[in-house]
Motif scaffolding. Structure first.
Motif, PDB file in Angstrom:
ATOM      1  N   UNK A  75     -17.009  19.236  64.072  1.00 22.83           N
ATOM      2  CA  UNK A  75     -17.476  20.409  63.804  1.00 22.83           C
ATOM      3  C   UNK A  75     -18.908  20.717  63.287  1.00 22.83           C
ATOM      4  N   UNK A  76     -19.099  19.958  62.234  1.00 20.90           N
ATOM      5  CA  UNK A  76     -20.576  20.442  61.710  1.00 20.90           C
ATOM      6  C   UNK A  76     -21.771  20.154  62.707  1.00 20.90           C
ATOM      7  N   UNK A  77     -21.546  19.364  63.515  1.00 22.96           N
ATOM      8  CA  UNK A  77     -22.632  18.838  64.509  1.00 22.96           C
ATOM      9  C   UNK A  77     -22.731  19.953  65.416  1.00 22.96           C
ATOM     10  N   UNK A  78     -21.474  20.708  65.951  1.00 20.12           N
ATOM     11  CA  UNK A  78     -21.228  21.476  66.857  1.00 20.12           C
ATOM     12  C   UNK A  78     -22.104  22.621  66.620  1.00 20.12           C
ATOM     13  N   UNK A 150     -10.524  19.650  53.870  1.00 20.67           N
ATOM     14  CA  UNK A 150     -11.697  18.610  54.511  1.00 20.67           C
ATOM     15  C   UNK A 150     -12.494  19.617  55.347  1.00 20.67           C
ATOM     16  N   UNK A 151     -12.118  20.593  56.027  1.00 20.39           N
ATOM     17  CA  UNK A 151     -13.159  21.351  56.968  1.00 20.39           C
ATOM     18  C   UNK A 151     -13.880  22.284  56.112  1.00 20.39           C
ATOM     19  N   UNK A 152     -13.392  22.702  54.715  1.00 26.98           N
ATOM     20  CA  UNK A 152     -14.189  23.454  54.095  1.00 26.98           C
ATOM     21  C   UNK A 152     -15.745  22.708  53.827  1.00 26.98           C
ATOM     22  N   UNK A 153     -15.442  21.456  53.402  1.00 28.16           N
ATOM     23  CA  UNK A 153     -16.709  20.406  53.393  1.00 28.16           C
ATOM     24  C   UNK A 153     -17.542  20.345  54.546  1.00 28.16           C
ATOM     25  N   UNK A 154     -16.977  20.324  55.525  1.00 34.36           N
ATOM     26  CA  UNK A 154     -17.466  20.258  56.896  1.00 34.36           C
ATOM     27  C   UNK A 154     -18.177  21.515  57.195  1.00 34.36           C
ATOM     28  N   UNK A 232     -11.264  24.473  49.238  1.00 36.50           N
ATOM     29  CA  UNK A 232     -11.353  25.535  50.132  1.00 36.50           C
ATOM     30  C   UNK A 232     -12.046  26.628  49.735  1.00 36.50           C
ATOM     31  N   UNK A 233     -11.778  26.945  48.430  1.00 34.44           N
ATOM     32  CA  UNK A 233     -12.304  28.043  47.492  1.00 34.44           C
ATOM     33  C   UNK A 233     -13.959  27.804  47.364  1.00 34.44           C
ATOM     34  N   UNK A 234     -14.056  26.820  46.996  1.00 30.37           N
ATOM     35  CA  UNK A 234     -15.441  26.360  46.506  1.00 30.37           C
ATOM     36  C   UNK A 234     -16.294  26.228  47.297  1.00 30.37           C
ATOM     37  N   UNK A 235     -15.903  25.197  48.378  1.00 31.66           N
ATOM     38  CA  UNK A 235     -16.989  24.824  49.603  1.00 31.66           C
ATOM     39  C   UNK A 235     -16.935  25.801  50.670  1.00 31.66           C
ATOM     40  N   UNK A 236     -15.579  26.537  50.867  1.00 27.63           N
ATOM     41  CA  UNK A 236     -15.627  27.485  51.606  1.00 27.63           C
ATOM     42  C   UNK A 236     -16.191  28.741  51.465  1.00 27.63           C
ATOM     43  N   UNK A 237     -16.235  29.084  50.282  1.00 24.56           N
ATOM     44  CA  UNK A 237     -17.136  30.338  49.785  1.00 24.56           C
ATOM     45  C   UNK A 237     -18.690  29.925  49.850  1.00 24.56           C
ATOM     46  N   UNK A 238     -19.063  28.665  49.610  1.00 24.73           N
ATOM     47  CA  UNK A 238     -20.396  28.192  49.468  1.00 24.73           C
ATOM     48  C   UNK A 238     -20.787  28.274  51.117  1.00 24.73           C
ATOM     49  N   UNK A 239     -20.107  28.032  51.968  1.00 24.49           N
ATOM     50  CA  UNK A 239     -20.299  27.867  53.314  1.00 24.49           C
ATOM     51  C   UNK A 239     -20.707  29.430  54.072  1.00 24.49           C
TER      52      UNK A 239
END
Length: 246
Positions: A75-78, A150-154, A232-239
């Motif tokens: 996903x990150x690569x795409x 995991x996907x929040x990190x991605x 999810x909350x931390x990395x998702x919000x940052x993303x």
């Protein structure tokens, strides 16, 4: 919602044109569990694993592997490649918001992981008698929680990486230590207590623990759920906040 559905459908159409993605997302976990089950000692009950067989334990681990490959590399690569080729810049002129785009990627990838999980249990159950989770609903909840953590990190990698190669490299750096802590190279049950405690606070290991517990009929434990929702909350919000169109 109409735009969101179109984004999800478009991602599925794109993925079907990529045989490499199809192989690693759907076939590789099945091939890996088949190879592991072919080892005779892995089909024998182990006291260290609470009477389970290694092949039974690895059913959840290969699903975690699928989540890691899609969430940290695919996903990150795409998304970073979309930015590199100017696709995101063109999308910026449409009603598509960063949240909708990232959410569509998350939804598409989550569906992919669920389908891959079904294939793993179907094939390993037929060949090696790997049982279905004693709590199927709890297992589904565990998979979805692992995906969002995991996907929040991605998604954060995708939001920041300037190119597809950079996103893939960052994902690869994270992939191996996280998979080690999740038990890919040795089941977590045989690891030292301090390593297990560290692993409890990483997204893949927390997700794998939830899946393992669901296999034996237990509902998600509070620590793992909190850890994954925290990612999810931390990395998702940052993303969402740091996402760049170009």
């Amino acid at each position: 919602m109409k735009v969101f559905r179109k984004l999800v459908v478009a991602e599925f159409r794109t993925a079907l044109r990529e045989p490499v993605y199809f192989f690693f997302a759907f076939l590789f976990p099945v091939i890996l569990i088949t190879i592991l089950g072919a080892v005779p000692s892995f089909r024998e009950p182990s006291a260290e694993l609470g009477g389970l067989r290694v092949v039974d334990v690895y059913a959840g681990i290969v699903i975690a592997l699928s989540i890691a490959m899609i969430g940290l590399q695919g996903m990150p690569t795409v998304l970073a490649t979309y930015r590199e080729k100017g696709i995101l810049r063109r999308l910026a002129t449409t009603p598509v918001s960063p949240v909708a785009l990232l959410g569509a990627q998350l939804t598409f990838s989550a569906i992919t992981v669920v389908l891959s999980s079904i294939m793993v249990f179907l094939v390993s159950g037929i060949i090696y008698g790997v049982p279905l989770p004693e709590s199927p609903l709890a297992f589904l909840v565990a998979v979805l929680l692992a995906v969002i953590g995991v996907f929040a990190v991605g998604l954060l990698i995708a939001a920041l990486a300037p190119s597809g190669k950079a996103a893939n490299a960052i994902g690869l750096i994270l992939f191996f230590p996280l998979m080690f802590l999740a038990g890919l190279y040795a089941p977590r049950e045989v690891m030292p207590d301090v390593v297990q405690r560290i692993a409890d606070f990483t997204p893949l290991a927390a997700g794998e623990r939830l899946m393992h517990e669901a296999m034996t009929g237990h509902w998600p434990n509070l620590l793992s759920v909190t850890v994954l929702l925290g990612y999810l909350l931390i990395f998702g919000a940052a993303a969402a906040k740091l996402f760049r169109w170009e």
